[in-house]
Design an enzyme around this catalytic site. Structure first.
Site, PDB file in Angstrom:
ATOM      1  N   SER A   1       1.047  -1.258  -0.043  1.00 36.51           N
ATOM      2  CA  SER A   1      -0.077  -0.155   0.026  1.00 36.51           C
ATOM      3  C   SER A   1       0.929   1.275  -0.161  1.00 36.51           C
ATOM      4  CB  SER A   1      -1.125  -0.094   1.192  1.00 36.51           C
ATOM      5  OG  SER A   1      -1.902   1.052   1.039  1.00 36.51           O
TER       6      SER A   1
ATOM      7  N   ASP B   1     -10.367  -4.705  -4.197  1.00 32.31           N
ATOM      8  CA  ASP B   1      -9.848  -3.654  -3.287  1.00 32.31           C
ATOM      9  C   ASP B   1     -10.688  -2.437  -3.347  1.00 32.31           C
ATOM     10  OD1 ASP B   1      -8.171  -1.744  -1.916  1.00 32.31           O
ATOM     11  OD2 ASP B   1      -6.640  -2.777  -2.717  1.00 32.31           O
TER      12      ASP B   1
ATOM     13  N   HIS C   1      -8.136  -5.074   0.531  1.00 32.83           N
ATOM     14  CA  HIS C   1      -6.894  -4.336   0.680  1.00 32.83           C
ATOM     15  C   HIS C   1      -5.994  -5.045   1.667  1.00 32.83           C
ATOM     16  CE1 HIS C   1      -4.477  -0.666   0.197  1.00 32.83           C
ATOM     17  NE2 HIS C   1      -4.554  -0.478   1.416  1.00 32.83           N
TER      18      HIS C   1
END
Length: 424
Positions: free
Chosen positions: A156, A221, A250
């Site tokens: 991320s 996601d 996610h």
């Protein structure tokens, strides 16, 4: 105004756990150890003095002190440098680190950004850049890990510092982007153009990475859209087979069996990769892309040719793009000029498709029945040169590059050669 937007973007990007899920203590022998906080029971750190875990505090060039965990695997050949995602610290990730260390058979270094966990300072884009640089330097000096034996892993927000460092290391072994982002504001706004106040411009840095890049992303996601990972994979210079986890979100990709299976295969491939094999793979990829566009990498093929097959200007080319219709790897042309613009290689004219070009090869070994063409080079008469050549469609200035270019009246005296005119 740009600084204000950048400051706001930073506030949206960083959410350090508060309070931290662990704290640092010192053992009687002066070594650092990590202890889980009372409010957190998700991670169980090994007992103090366990040789499998080293707790480090490194100072960055921006003056912050960053906490890092080094998990040692005696059977490891490569080292994984893990940059975690948002709203997490090392206390929450320790169990995952242990699983990755064992299942992937790697040494693993994880660290907390400035302002996260036990690290000092406040989180910002440029602080995270300084953080990963300081941790990489620690790996070099304390553990002897070179970039050739290092794989960078960014999850991320962690894809930002990961690609920042990867773009500066030309001999890096590999990169893993786990739910990576194109940029900070692209996550919020879903735009395709650039902002001057944007943070983590991965969309630009991915182009500078010279090692294999594995992209892992969940198709469902809802924080960082799957399109971010797909575009990062397409823009990589050396993309590895991606892992699109169907239904993955996610923060839950680690629970899918394909995650650890695909990641293990990537690590194994990186272990078996040598410089020679990497260069061979790169050239194969270049050739494959060139063939998909219907032309060779030299760019000399004639795009307007009517041949149904792609053509190559070099008959010895291994792409196998010969044209059976014209027989000379070039399109059929009404004159030598057209054939010359097709090929641009004089050595290709030995089997030219031009019907007017009767001699076997005016540029190689000429076979004129009257003068053999080579006498043109010795003849001072321009008209003689033009008329004696066995091929009326030939470029006289190429055949007669010797005496044929001499001015009228210039002679060699007694060395003049008489040449019979060709009948055409």
């Amino acid at each position: 105004m740009g600084c204000m937007f950048s400051h706001l973007a930073a506030k949206f990007a960083f959410f350090p756990p508060s309070p931290p899920t662990y704290h640092l203590t010192k053992t009687p022998d002066g070594k650092l150890s990590a202890v889980s906080s009372a409010s957190s029971s998700s991670s169980t750190f090994p007992s103090a003095g366990d040789p499998s875990l080293d707790v480090k505090v490194v100072k960055t060039r921006r003056g912050n002190k960053v906490t890092a965990f080094y998990l040692r695997n005696p059977n490891a050949r490569l080292t994984l440098l893990y940059s975690h995602g948002n709203a997490a610290d090392l206390g929450q990730l320790f169990d995952l680190f242990v699983q990755l260390k064992v299942n992937l058979r790697v040494n693993l270094m994880g660290y907390d950004y400035s302002g996260y966990g036990a690290s000092t300072g406040k989180p910002s884009e440029y602080d995270t850049y300084a953080d990963i640089e300081a941790v990489y330097e620690c790996l070099q000096t304390d553990y002897g890990v070179g970039q050739e034996d290092l794989i960078l892993y960014g999850q991320s927000v962690g894809s930002g510092p990961t690609l920042h460092l990867a773009s500066k290391l030309p001999r890096l072994r590999g990169v893993v982007l786990h739910s990576g982002i194109l940029s900070g504001l692209r996550v919020l706004c879903h735009v395709k153009f650039k902002f001057c106040c944007d943070i983590y411009s991965n969309v630009n840095k991915i182009k500078k990475v010279k090692c294999p890049v594995l992209v892992i992303h969940g198709t469902d996601d809802d924080v960082v859209n799957w399109l971010h990972g797909n575009r990062l994979w397409k823009m990589a210079k050396e993309p590895y087979e991606p892992l699109w986890i169907k239904g993955g979100g996610h923060c839950n990709l680690e629970i899918y069996p394909d995650y650890i299976r695909h990641l293990y295969r990537f690590i194994q491939d990186m272990e078996n990769t040598t410089t020679k094999s990497r260069l061979k793979k790169i050239w194969q990829e270049i050739r494959r892309r060139d063939e998909s566009t219907g032309c060779c990498s030299s760019g000399l093929c004639r795009p307007s040719c009517s041949c149904p097959k792609p053509r190559c200007p070099k008959p010895s080319c291994s792409c196998g793009c010969g044209c059976s219709e014209c027989g000379c790897f070039k399109c059929s042309c009404p004159s030598l000029k057209g054939c010359f613009s097709c090929c641009k290689k004089p050595s290709c004219f030995s089997s030219c498709c031009c019907p007017k070009f009767k001699c076997s090869s005016c540029f190689g070994k000429p076979k004129c029945p009257k003068c053999s063409c080579w006498k043109c080079l010795k003849c001072p008469e321009t008209e003689c040169c033009r008329s004696c050549c066995c091929c009326p469609g030939c470029f006289s200035w190429l055949c007669c590059c010797g005496g044929g270019r001499r001015k009228e009246g210039e002679r060699r005296g007694t060395g003049t050669t008489t040449v019979a005119k060709s009948e055409g």
